[in-house]
Write an enzyme that holds these catalytic residues in place. Sequence first.
Site, mmCIF file in Angstrom:
data_model
loop_
_atom_site.group_PDB
_atom_site.id
_atom_site.type_symbol
_atom_site.label_atom_id
_atom_site.label_comp_id
_atom_site.label_asym_id
_atom_site.label_seq_id
_atom_site.Cartn_x
_atom_site.Cartn_y
_atom_site.Cartn_z
ATOM 1 N N ARG A 147 -45.636 41.041 41.762
ATOM 2 C CA ARG A 147 -46.885 41.536 42.374
ATOM 3 C C ARG A 147 -47.925 41.879 41.305
ATOM 4 O O ARG A 147 -48.708 42.829 41.471
ATOM 5 C CB ARG A 147 -46.633 42.760 43.260
ATOM 6 C CG ARG A 147 -45.470 42.628 44.221
ATOM 7 C CD ARG A 147 -45.580 41.427 45.117
ATOM 8 N NE ARG A 147 -44.465 41.330 46.043
ATOM 9 C CZ ARG A 147 -44.265 40.293 46.843
ATOM 10 N NH1 ARG A 147 -45.090 39.259 46.827
ATOM 11 N NH2 ARG A 147 -43.251 40.282 47.661
ATOM 12 N N GLU A 273 -33.816 46.091 49.783
ATOM 13 C CA GLU A 273 -34.202 44.689 49.571
ATOM 14 C C GLU A 273 -33.208 43.974 48.661
ATOM 15 O O GLU A 273 -33.585 43.240 47.746
ATOM 16 C CB GLU A 273 -35.629 44.607 49.015
ATOM 17 C CG GLU A 273 -36.643 45.239 49.955
ATOM 18 C CD GLU A 273 -38.095 45.099 49.528
ATOM 19 O OE1 GLU A 273 -38.357 45.002 48.323
ATOM 20 O OE2 GLU A 273 -38.961 45.085 50.430
ATOM 21 N N ARG A 306 -35.784 56.132 44.401
ATOM 22 C CA ARG A 306 -36.785 55.685 45.382
ATOM 23 C C ARG A 306 -36.256 55.779 46.816
ATOM 24 O O ARG A 306 -35.090 55.475 47.086
ATOM 25 C CB ARG A 306 -37.259 54.265 45.068
ATOM 26 C CG ARG A 306 -38.007 54.219 43.736
ATOM 27 C CD ARG A 306 -38.455 52.831 43.385
ATOM 28 N NE ARG A 306 -39.706 52.449 43.978
ATOM 29 C CZ ARG A 306 -39.903 51.308 44.643
ATOM 30 N NH1 ARG A 306 -38.903 50.459 44.841
ATOM 31 N NH2 ARG A 306 -41.082 51.005 45.111
ATOM 32 N N LYS A 347 -42.903 56.294 48.868
ATOM 33 C CA LYS A 347 -44.184 55.585 49.040
ATOM 34 C C LYS A 347 -45.080 56.412 49.956
ATOM 35 O O LYS A 347 -44.597 57.042 50.898
ATOM 36 C CB LYS A 347 -43.953 54.204 49.642
ATOM 37 C CG LYS A 347 -43.282 53.232 48.674
ATOM 38 C CD LYS A 347 -43.350 51.781 49.155
ATOM 39 C CE LYS A 347 -42.618 50.888 48.157
ATOM 40 N NZ LYS A 347 -42.775 49.450 48.389
ATOM 41 N N ASP A 352 -45.362 49.931 53.678
ATOM 42 C CA ASP A 352 -45.380 49.339 52.342
ATOM 43 C C ASP A 352 -46.810 49.087 51.867
ATOM 44 O O ASP A 352 -47.223 47.928 51.777
ATOM 45 C CB ASP A 352 -44.587 48.028 52.367
ATOM 46 C CG ASP A 352 -44.269 47.521 50.971
ATOM 47 O OD1 ASP A 352 -44.559 48.244 50.008
ATOM 48 O OD2 ASP A 352 -43.740 46.406 50.855
ATOM 49 N N GLU A 380 -51.298 44.476 45.823
ATOM 50 C CA GLU A 380 -50.482 43.500 46.552
ATOM 51 C C GLU A 380 -51.070 43.157 47.924
ATOM 52 O O GLU A 380 -51.233 41.997 48.268
ATOM 53 C CB GLU A 380 -49.060 44.052 46.699
ATOM 54 C CG GLU A 380 -48.156 43.154 47.532
ATOM 55 C CD GLU A 380 -46.719 43.652 47.608
ATOM 56 O OE1 GLU A 380 -46.415 44.709 47.029
ATOM 57 O OE2 GLU A 380 -45.898 42.967 48.246
ATOM 58 N N GLU A 483 -60.637 46.845 54.641
ATOM 59 C CA GLU A 483 -59.939 47.169 55.894
ATOM 60 C C GLU A 483 -60.624 46.475 57.071
ATOM 61 O O GLU A 483 -59.966 45.966 57.977
ATOM 62 C CB GLU A 483 -59.962 48.686 56.095
ATOM 63 C CG GLU A 483 -59.286 49.139 57.376
ATOM 64 C CD GLU A 483 -59.342 50.662 57.550
ATOM 65 O OE1 GLU A 483 -60.286 51.295 57.028
ATOM 66 O OE2 GLU A 483 -58.439 51.209 58.206
HETATM 67 C C1 GCV Z 1 -40.568 45.521 43.549
HETATM 68 C C2 GCV Z 1 -42.559 45.438 48.420
HETATM 69 C C3 GCV Z 1 -42.941 44.360 47.453
HETATM 70 C C4 GCV Z 1 -41.801 44.051 46.495
HETATM 71 C C5 GCV Z 1 -41.406 45.340 45.780
HETATM 72 C C6 GCV Z 1 -41.012 46.360 46.843
HETATM 73 C C7 GCV Z 1 -40.646 47.712 46.241
HETATM 74 O O1 GCV Z 1 -41.580 44.986 49.298
HETATM 75 O O2 GCV Z 1 -43.339 43.221 48.153
HETATM 76 O O3 GCV Z 1 -42.251 43.085 45.586
HETATM 77 O O4 GCV Z 1 -40.356 45.121 44.888
HETATM 78 O O5 GCV Z 1 -42.087 46.567 47.718
HETATM 79 O O6 GCV Z 1 -41.478 48.596 46.285
HETATM 80 O O7 GCV Z 1 -39.546 47.862 45.756
#
Ligand code: GCV
Length: 651
Positions: A147, A273, A306, A347, A352, A380, A483
Amino acid sequence: MQGVDPAWLPDEAFRPIGTRRTLIRGSGPLVDTVHGEVAEACGRFGGSVSRDSAAAPEPGPYDLVLELTGTEGGETYTFGRGDGRTTVTASGASGLLYGLFHVVRLGEAAFHGGDRQREQHAPALALRMLDHWDNVAVHPVMGQVERGYAGGSLFWADGRARGELLGRVRAYGRLLAACGINAVAVNNVNVHEAEARLLTDRIGEVARIAGALRPYGIRTHLSVTFAAPMVLGELPTADPLDEAVRAWWAEATARVYEAIPDFGGFVVKADSEGQPGPFAYGRSHADGANMLGAALEPYGGTVHWRAFVYDHRQDWRDRRTDRARAAYDHFVPLDGQFAGNAVLQVKHGPMDFQVREPVSPLIGAMPRTRLAVEMQATQEYTGQQRHVCWLGPLWSEVLRFRPDGVPVADLADAMVAVSNVGDDPFWTGHPLAQANLYTFGRLAWQPDADPGAILDEWIRLAFGPGPSSGLHAVLDGSWRTYEKYTAPLGVGWMVQPGHHYGPSVDGYEYSPWGTYHFADRDGIGVDRSVTTGTGYAGQYSKWWAEVYESPDTCPDELLLFFHHVAYGHVLRSGKTVIQHIYDTHFEGVEEVEAAQRVWAGLADLVGPARHARVAELHEEQLRSAREWRDQINSYFLRKSGVPDAHGRRIY
Ligand code: GCV
């Protein structure tokens, strides 16, 4: 640095210091840095600098005194004026460095006017960090910087830590210190094979990077894989309660500190993920974090764990599973179980980093757990540094949000942003994306600062006084403009899958990622109410839960995040949802056109290279905004059959 944009530290910003007489008192590596900065400015502009490391004050006709009075690592400084002299006093060396940059920011104003009572300046948050999603080796799908939209990695090239180019890393540390950032994680949270070894046999490379950042008070952190004991240690398990695994981490960590005595700690993406984590062993995330916390504890290190944990293999037909709920559901039951040196990194929104999300309900819901709020400077989902999108107002809204009476900024121990920097000559690809990095640092230092004032500060430092009102106009409203022409009313996504650039309304609609808008011929949005939906709204404190529960009280900008409504639903603004979609998409494109005109008028004020780069990117932004407008409007016209009240062209 030749060929590299000076960003917010052009030589000219040091003129007020460089033309004057400065005395620096104190000793140590960071004082050497301060001295080096002032000496260089004096060399350029004709002033003078004296160094006095003795205890007694040296009399003399100084205009500026920078004095270190203690030996701690504190970041606080005082700034004042008296007897025609400007004084910065700090009891910690970092404080002296931040005090120097305070004087740089004030410019001539630091030296004028009468006496000025001493003001104390201290960061609101102790840890202000950038996470780099940089891979050492170029990843076949994600490239070198996951990203990343600013070229290759600043830290890694040709599969190794940069050698002679570490000067650029030092210059980066300088820029970061000048906006208040004090920590950097140098590799991607998705830890691939080569990067896993940074923890062990390649720690020397990390130490070299740490050495380049240290003169500016930046501590280095490393992202590690939870499976490291298996991948690197050849153990049969990574179970956090297994004694051999714990011993392995303790030893590995001890070696890290041998190489980097001021190492900051680990960043971990676990059970997320596809990354390994404690779930495989039936253990909790607190077990996982605490194991690493125990390894770091003897050295004062911190583990950033995280909270981005969700099911990325969801069945789109399953309406009960709601990705937005996941972090809260996983982590709230663990409140009170995390070690004192574990920080849960959350986050800012529950999904996301979409252009608009509510503040994550996890923030404020774990009072006995240390919290880092994670932002995304790398754009991103906000135009990938091809679009102007200044995120200051978004971050400021998050930090001022009160989950239960107390603002997010006061609940957090740390602020983290995913970096938007690479080896691009402008640092951030789009020269104006530097404003995001600068704003992040300044907000992390002072979260209740007015973002507009920070923007003006950045403009003045980076461009001088000439183009200030034009640049302010181009950047100030750019997040809301973005936006307007992208996904409406908080529903999010609608991007091209994979790379996430450009529109694709149904791109993720039937995917396993849990990111749906549920548009049909009658309406759109996700029902996250407690009464009829996924129950997500109930994760908030009572006051917000009630606000979000009903479409009548839910703020317009988040309506489709919380509710599925008919296209004819009338917003609090008085418009129907469908007309709002049409209007904002036309307006968004018009606003990009207007910004482009303003930029054209700044040609003589911003330097030819910057002007050309931004002008070129503006063309792409306009093309893309039109594409968004036409795809979104056409999609919803076709779905709903409701014509635009103003009869504009929709395809
Ligand atoms: C580093 C999103 C992004 C991923 C990223 C992920 C994260 O899904 O698309 O590229 O991975 O967030 O924050 O871990």
